[in-house]
Design a protein around this motif. Structure first.
Motif, PDB file in Angstrom:
ATOM      1  N   ALA B 133     -63.898  76.492  -4.651  1.00 55.54           N
ATOM      2  CA  ALA B 133     -65.010  75.975  -5.456  1.00 55.54           C
ATOM      3  C   ALA B 133     -66.342  76.061  -4.717  1.00 55.54           C
ATOM      4  CB  ALA B 133     -64.726  74.526  -5.845  1.00 55.54           C
ATOM      5  N   MET B 134     -66.304  76.522  -3.455  1.00 56.38           N
ATOM      6  CA  MET B 134     -67.513  76.474  -2.624  1.00 56.38           C
ATOM      7  C   MET B 134     -68.302  77.770  -2.605  1.00 56.38           C
ATOM      8  SD  MET B 134     -66.323  74.450   0.799  1.00 56.38           S
ATOM      9  CE  MET B 134     -67.577  75.247   1.776  1.00 56.38           C
ATOM     10  N   GLU B 135     -69.634  77.586  -2.469  1.00 62.38           N
ATOM     11  CA  GLU B 135     -70.474  78.744  -2.194  1.00 62.38           C
ATOM     12  C   GLU B 135     -70.492  78.966  -0.682  1.00 62.38           C
ATOM     13  OE1 GLU B 135     -74.392  78.404  -4.036  1.00 62.38           O
ATOM     14  OE2 GLU B 135     -75.194  79.427  -2.272  1.00 62.38           O
ATOM     15  N   GLY B 136     -70.520  77.881   0.082  1.00 64.20           N
ATOM     16  CA  GLY B 136     -70.471  78.006   1.541  1.00 64.20           C
ATOM     17  C   GLY B 136     -70.972  76.760   2.241  1.00 64.20           C
ATOM     18  N   TYR B 137     -71.032  76.882   3.590  1.00 69.41           N
ATOM     19  CA  TYR B 137     -71.550  75.784   4.410  1.00 69.41           C
ATOM     20  C   TYR B 137     -72.970  76.146   4.852  1.00 69.41           C
ATOM     21  CZ  TYR B 137     -66.610  74.484   4.997  1.00 69.41           C
ATOM     22  OH  TYR B 137     -65.315  74.122   4.785  1.00 69.41           O
ATOM     23  N   GLU B 138     -73.757  75.146   5.114  1.00 71.81           N
ATOM     24  CA  GLU B 138     -75.082  75.396   5.678  1.00 71.81           C
ATOM     25  C   GLU B 138     -75.288  74.399   6.822  1.00 71.81           C
ATOM     26  OE1 GLU B 138     -79.812  75.027   4.611  1.00 71.81           O
ATOM     27  OE2 GLU B 138     -78.337  74.603   3.055  1.00 71.81           O
ATOM     28  N   ILE B 139     -75.581  74.945   8.010  1.00 74.08           N
ATOM     29  CA  ILE B 139     -75.854  74.061   9.152  1.00 74.08           C
ATOM     30  C   ILE B 139     -77.361  73.821   9.194  1.00 74.08           C
ATOM     31  CG2 ILE B 139     -75.746  73.849  11.659  1.00 74.08           C
ATOM     32  CD1 ILE B 139     -73.242  75.702  11.492  1.00 74.08           C
ATOM     33  N   VAL B 140     -77.754  72.594   9.028  1.00 67.89           N
ATOM     34  CA  VAL B 140     -79.185  72.257   8.943  1.00 67.89           C
ATOM     35  C   VAL B 140     -79.759  72.025  10.335  1.00 67.89           C
ATOM     36  CG1 VAL B 140     -80.863  70.630   7.973  1.00 67.89           C
ATOM     37  CG2 VAL B 140     -78.821  71.239   6.682  1.00 67.89           C
ATOM     38  N   ASP B 141     -79.109  71.199  11.126  1.00 67.22           N
ATOM     39  CA  ASP B 141     -79.516  70.997  12.526  1.00 67.22           C
ATOM     40  C   ASP B 141     -78.276  70.570  13.308  1.00 67.22           C
ATOM     41  OD1 ASP B 141     -79.130  68.193  12.207  1.00 67.22           O
ATOM     42  OD2 ASP B 141     -81.135  67.995  11.362  1.00 67.22           O
ATOM     43  N   ASP B 142     -78.484  70.103  14.520  1.00 67.11           N
ATOM     44  CA  ASP B 142     -77.336  69.781  15.379  1.00 67.11           C
ATOM     45  C   ASP B 142     -76.407  68.743  14.769  1.00 67.11           C
ATOM     46  OD1 ASP B 142     -77.918  71.555  17.275  1.00 67.11           O
ATOM     47  OD2 ASP B 142     -78.623  70.129  18.801  1.00 67.11           O
ATOM     48  N   LEU B 143     -76.964  67.874  13.937  1.00 67.08           N
ATOM     49  CA  LEU B 143     -76.138  66.786  13.421  1.00 67.08           C
ATOM     50  C   LEU B 143     -75.938  66.840  11.899  1.00 67.08           C
ATOM     51  CD1 LEU B 143     -77.396  63.694  15.502  1.00 67.08           C
ATOM     52  CD2 LEU B 143     -75.323  65.009  15.826  1.00 67.08           C
ATOM     53  N   THR B 144     -76.559  67.793  11.246  1.00 64.52           N
ATOM     54  CA  THR B 144     -76.497  67.798   9.774  1.00 64.52           C
ATOM     55  C   THR B 144     -75.970  69.135   9.249  1.00 64.52           C
ATOM     56  OG1 THR B 144     -78.421  66.356   9.777  1.00 64.52           O
ATOM     57  CG2 THR B 144     -77.858  67.380   7.684  1.00 64.52           C
ATOM     58  N   PHE B 145     -75.079  69.041   8.275  1.00 62.64           N
ATOM     59  CA  PHE B 145     -74.626  70.257   7.589  1.00 62.64           C
ATOM     60  C   PHE B 145     -74.392  69.949   6.117  1.00 62.64           C
ATOM     61  CE2 PHE B 145     -70.071  69.525   6.831  1.00 62.64           C
ATOM     62  CZ  PHE B 145     -69.815  68.451   7.664  1.00 62.64           C
ATOM     63  N   ARG B 146     -74.311  71.028   5.332  1.00 65.14           N
ATOM     64  CA  ARG B 146     -74.125  70.861   3.892  1.00 65.14           C
ATOM     65  C   ARG B 146     -72.925  71.645   3.412  1.00 65.14           C
ATOM     66  NH1 ARG B 146     -80.354  71.919   2.904  1.00 65.14           N
ATOM     67  NH2 ARG B 146     -81.123  69.796   3.266  1.00 65.14           N
ATOM     68  N   ILE B 147     -72.302  71.116   2.383  1.00 64.38           N
ATOM     69  CA  ILE B 147     -71.283  71.874   1.648  1.00 64.38           C
ATOM     70  C   ILE B 147     -71.889  72.171   0.289  1.00 64.38           C
ATOM     71  CG2 ILE B 147     -69.044  71.686   0.477  1.00 64.38           C
ATOM     72  CD1 ILE B 147     -68.027  70.079   2.842  1.00 64.38           C
ATOM     73  N   LYS B 148     -71.990  73.468  -0.018  1.00 65.98           N
ATOM     74  CA  LYS B 148     -72.579  73.871  -1.299  1.00 65.98           C
ATOM     75  C   LYS B 148     -71.469  74.388  -2.203  1.00 65.98           C
ATOM     76  CE  LYS B 148     -77.194  75.140   0.285  1.00 65.98           C
ATOM     77  NZ  LYS B 148     -78.145  76.240   0.430  1.00 65.98           N
ATOM     78  N   LEU B 149     -71.415  73.845  -3.405  1.00 67.20           N
ATOM     79  CA  LEU B 149     -70.377  74.265  -4.354  1.00 67.20           C
ATOM     80  C   LEU B 149     -70.941  75.297  -5.318  1.00 67.20           C
ATOM     81  CD1 LEU B 149     -68.817  70.785  -5.286  1.00 67.20           C
ATOM     82  CD2 LEU B 149     -68.039  72.400  -3.544  1.00 67.20           C
ATOM     83  N   LYS B 150     -70.079  76.196  -5.780  1.00 62.06           N
ATOM     84  CA  LYS B 150     -70.510  77.122  -6.832  1.00 62.06           C
ATOM     85  C   LYS B 150     -69.888  76.709  -8.167  1.00 62.06           C
ATOM     86  CE  LYS B 150     -66.886  80.422  -5.725  1.00 62.06           C
ATOM     87  NZ  LYS B 150     -66.523  81.613  -5.014  1.00 62.06           N
ATOM     88  N   GLU B 151     -68.812  75.941  -8.105  1.00 59.59           N
ATOM     89  CA  GLU B 151     -68.257  75.366  -9.331  1.00 59.59           C
ATOM     90  C   GLU B 151     -67.871  73.913  -9.041  1.00 59.59           C
ATOM     91  OE1 GLU B 151     -63.753  76.881  -9.457  1.00 59.59           O
ATOM     92  OE2 GLU B 151     -65.218  78.513  -9.436  1.00 59.59           O
ATOM     93  N   LYS B 152     -67.697  73.158 -10.095  1.00 57.33           N
ATOM     94  CA  LYS B 152     -67.478  71.720  -9.895  1.00 57.33           C
ATOM     95  C   LYS B 152     -66.181  71.438  -9.135  1.00 57.33           C
ATOM     96  CE  LYS B 152     -70.232  69.530 -13.400  1.00 57.33           C
ATOM     97  NZ  LYS B 152     -70.251  68.567 -14.492  1.00 57.33           N
ATOM     98  N   PHE B 153     -66.269  70.503  -8.226  1.00 58.03           N
ATOM     99  CA  PHE B 153     -65.082  70.014  -7.505  1.00 58.03           C
ATOM    100  C   PHE B 153     -65.354  68.556  -7.153  1.00 58.03           C
ATOM    101  CE2 PHE B 153     -62.450  69.436  -3.654  1.00 58.03           C
ATOM    102  CZ  PHE B 153     -61.227  69.766  -4.186  1.00 58.03           C
ATOM    103  N   GLY B 154     -64.662  67.667  -7.820  1.00 54.16           N
ATOM    104  CA  GLY B 154     -64.979  66.246  -7.696  1.00 54.16           C
ATOM    105  C   GLY B 154     -64.283  65.532  -6.552  1.00 54.16           C
TER     106      GLY B 154
END
Lengths: 315, 528
Positions: B133-154
């Protein structure tokens, strides 16, 4: 004698080759798959296939055999499929408990059985003989695990004199080392003591009826030199043979004793490897156990010459 | 005179023995050392390599998680300090707690956690669903990252907090090793550090307190909250014989017995020095797994028939014995006591031989042998299976019971061969904890045919219902969807629930702070 030793060494090499082939083939054709055990209870078929591939277990059996033999000739027994530790390191880590248990068991058994057998033979038909034989029968009749649990109940749980389980290496001091060996050695040694007592008694009875014993008695020799210098020496060959085969029997007993007393020895390593189909460990242990067994027999054969000079002169 | 001398000798010998015994006594161990006997030997220390319980329990000591479940089975932040979810619930942003370190002293970073998640998701069922369901991960900085979805996953947070196979965090250099290569370096950031040099497979594993671990401020609650390590050292011992383990516990040589056989419980309860505690809020679900590839169980009616041959109370009586530790009836697929427990769609689970016979007839069963694999070395599985076999025979089925050890069964059950060519028709297994309560995390419920777990349950409609449930982020709506899922499951019958029981643990009464965390964990425990 040198020819005898060389012949034995040659036959040992052949035996080891045969053992290597049999061990390898038998555990591969048997049921079970280490990859399935590694993957765990909830793994999918794909997980198991992936692990099998990564361990090289999907290769043809001949390829796996040649690969193993090649490493073996270089002195490498391979790695455990589970812990990825070298097999030799795993076995080496388990040798001290097993050798300690075997040594204390044999010491207890031999040191108690030979005097008991001699006394029984000397006093044959009297109450001491009957008491010794009764003890031997009882000790021989009880399964090892029942003796073990009984001793634990009495000496560890009720009297609190000895620990229930475990092993302490000698490097931690002689007291913990020995106290942890008392119950397992007694458990394992009682059966062997019974066997050896009966063998010593019957052989000694036979020898004590010989003409040269009668001659010694008629010369006025006292009982002790007759029993120990003349009779025991001549009875030694069958007794030593029994001790030698007893060590082989001990291997089976060690597995049970190590399990009951939680001793991390070679016996338990073998059982765990077989249960989990850890092929390199099973192969390594069985190969080294066979080597040990062959060497023990070689030593027993050589010891005959020490007790009976006539054997030394046999070409 | 002779008698007195003999008495003196015996007394001296006794004193000597007592002295030696005292010197060898295990009480010498530090008061902050816990000696625990675990239920299996730790041989594999890579949680992505093996699903074995002992490996997962080891991982809870050594590793930490981004999220963890609390006693209400809600995911709560653990390594994560704060997180946000975008209004469309397609972007999850996580910020890690400051000051966390790996056991080698290097700081925990977002890049490490992303690498760990990628490794975990290659093996874990929930992780695989999330990745799809994911588009991918994004590392924002040393302590922050994101999980980006391309379709819904609750179920993003639920997936990260899974109890039986959670995402354990490890340094990037280790997590990025190929998935086919087993990790041998147990570096995590958890409350305990593994002493690899003292690890003896087959005998013991040793862990020491991680002095750099910073626990959360909240009190420990199930697997969430502050993981305060109050012990200096935890020694895991492997004692294969349960009688010996019990004796060692009674004698005080060990402190903690992780999985005592249930027939020991009454004896242990009568000893004031021993405490028996149920730490599992849900318990273990035992199940019969039919092989959906071959007759008769390739026909759903034959699988339904098994529901009419199942007497849970009888099976649990055989498995557990003590009624304090099992439920007489638990009809849900999703663990009694969980938020997903439901009685929707339930059929069978009471013995009706005639109904079972009729269903087998409708399934086209003509008396061919039904190969049932009976484990010789798993007494609990054996007991439940024997109850089922007796009922199957009563229904006139030609049951071919094949006894073998569990290692053989695990290899054989993975084969897709026909039953008369080395394959199988039925075996019994179990699963525990909160994971079976989820239609997605319950791996034996997965009905995606070839992609399903061993037994290859196959039901397109059920799979669609589960996917829809996983996409839904509203817990209330998800709850109502569970009813439809279970109703469908009682038609296609991926497996038969044989009952639910709990496995207590036992420990010396001077041990305090044992958490009811579902799985045995060693933080919060102290020795008094």
């Amino acid at each position: 004698m040198i020819n005898f030793v060389l012949r034995k060494i040659g036959s040992t090499a052949i035996v080891m080759m045969v053992v290597a082939v049999i061990v390898f083939v038998m555990i591969r054709v048997g049921p079970g798959d280490p990859a399935a055990v590694i993957a765990g209870d909830h793994a999918t078929s794909e997980d198991i296939d992936r692990i099998r591939r990564s361990l090289g277990l999907d290769e043809p059996m001949l390829y796996q055999f040649l690969h193993w033999i090649g490493r073996l000739l270089g002195g490498d027994l391979g790695q455990s499929l589970f812990s990825r530790k070298p097999v030799l390191e795993l076995i080496a880590g388990r040798l001290e408990p097993t050798l300690s248990l075997a040594a204390t068991t044999m010491t207890f058994a031999v040191c108690s059985a030979i005097p008991l057998g001699i006394v029984a033979a000397w006093q044959v038909g009297r109450w001491i003989d009957r008491a010794v034989m009764a003890l031997a029968t009882v000790a021989f009749s009880f399964p090892i695990f029942i003796i073990g649990y009984g001793l634990v109940w009495g000496f560890a749980l009720k009297l609190r004199w000895l620990p229930v389980q475990g092993f302490r290496p000698l490097s931690q001091g002689p007291a913990p080392y020995l106290t942890h060996l008392v119950l397992p050695s007694l458990t394992l040694g009682l059966v062997f003591m019974a066997l050896l007592t009966r063998m010593t008694r019957s052989t000694m009875i036979e020898v004590l009826g010989e003409d040269y014993i009668r001659t010694a008695r008629s010369k006025g020799l006292s009982q002790l030199p007759i029993l120990f210098k003349h009779a025991l020496r001549n009875a030694a060959v069958p007794i030593v043979t029994t001790i030698g085969s007893g060590i082989a029997l001990l291997i089976g007993g060690v597995v049970v004793a190590e399990s009951v007393f939680a001793i991390p020895g070679v016996g338990r390593l073998t059982i765990e490897a077989v249960t989990q189909r850890d092929y390199p460990v099973i192969q390594g242990v069985l190969l080294l156990a066979s080597l040990a067994y062959v060497l023990i027999n070689l030593l027993v054969d050589l010891s005959y010459g020490l007790f009976d000079p006539r054997i030394r002169s046999i070409p | 005179m002779v008698f007195k001398r003999a008495i003196r000798k015996i007394a001296s010998a006794s004193l000597l023995i007592a002295g030696i015994a005292a010197a060898a006594c295990p009480a010498l161990a530090s008061d902050k050392t816990l000696r625990a006997v675990v239920n299996a030997d730790l041989k594999i220390i890579d949680p992505t390599w093996s699903t074995a319980y002992v490996t997962i329990r080891h991982s809870y000591l050594v590793y930490d998680n981004l999220f963890a479940l609390n006693s209400k089975f809600e995911p709560k932040p653990q390594m994560v300090d704060s997180y946000t979810v975008s209004p469309d619930r397609m972007i999850y942003s996580f910020t890690l707690r400051k000051g966390m370190k790996w056991h080698d002293g290097t700081p925990v970073t977002a890049a490490d956690c992303v690498a760990s998640l990628k490794r975990w998701a290659q093996r874990n069922a929930m992780g695989q669903h999330m990745t799809r369901a994911m588009e991918g991960y994004e590392i924002v900085d040393d302590l922050t990252f994101r999980i980006k979805l391309k379709e819904k996953f609750g179920l993003v947070l639920e997936a990260l907090a899974g109890a039986e196979a959670p995402a354990f965090m490890m340094p990037k250099r280790i997590a990025e090793q190929p998935i086919d290569k087993q990790i041998t370096d147990p570096i995590g950031s958890g409350p305990f550090i593994m002493k690899r040099d003292e690890w003896q497979p087959g005998a013991k594993a040793v862990y020491v307190r991680n002095p750099d671990y910073i626990p959360r401020n909240e009190p420990a609650d199930y697997l969430a909250g502050g993981k305060v390590a109050k012990l200096d050292r935890v020694e895991w011992l492997y004692i294969p014989d349960n009688n010996t383990t019990l004796s060692a516990l009674q004698a005080g040589e060990i402190d903690y017995f992780e999985a005592p056989p249930l027939d020991f419980v009454q004896l242990m309860k009568s000893d004031p020095n021993i405490t028996v505690l149920t730490i599992d809020l849900l318990g273990v679900q035992m199940m019969a797994r039919p092989n959906s590839l071959f007759p008769p169980f390739d026909n759903y009616k034959a699988r339904q028939a098994l529901l009419y041959l199942t007497n849970q109370a009888e099976a649990m009586q055989a498995v557990v014995g003590d009624p304090d530790y099992y439920l007489k009836s638990c009809v849900t697929y999703f663990m009694c006591g969980s938020e997903n427990e439901t009685k929707a769609g339930v059929v069978g689970l009471t013995v009706d031989i005639e109904k079972a016979k009729a269903l087998f007839k409708e399934a086209g069963y003509k008396g061919e042998p039904i190969v049932v694999m009976l484990p010789t070395d798993r007494p609990q599985y054996q007991a439940a299976e024997n109850v089922l076999i007796a009922a199957m025979r009563k229904a006139g089925l030609n049951v071919d019971v094949q006894s073998q050890d569990w290692a053989t069964i695990t290899a054989r059950r993975a084969k897709k061969d026909a039953p008369d060519k080395g394959g199988w028709n039925l075996f019994v297994t179990s699963q525990g904890g909160p994971d079976p309560a989820s239609p997605l995390a319950n791996i034996w419920f997965n009905s995606q045919c070839d992609k399903a777990n061993i037994g290859w349950a196959c039901d397109e409609e059920l799979t669609k219902l589960v996917s829809a449930w996983a996409q839904e982020s509203d817990p209330a709506k998800r709850r109502t969807m569970v009813d439809a899922i279970q109703t469908r499951a009682f038609v296609s019958v991926p497996y038969v629930n044989l009952g639910q029981y709990v496995q207590p643990i036992a420990f010396r009464s001077n041990i305090k702070g044992v958490l009811k965390a579902g799985v045995p964990v060693y933080w919060n425990i102290e020795k008094q």
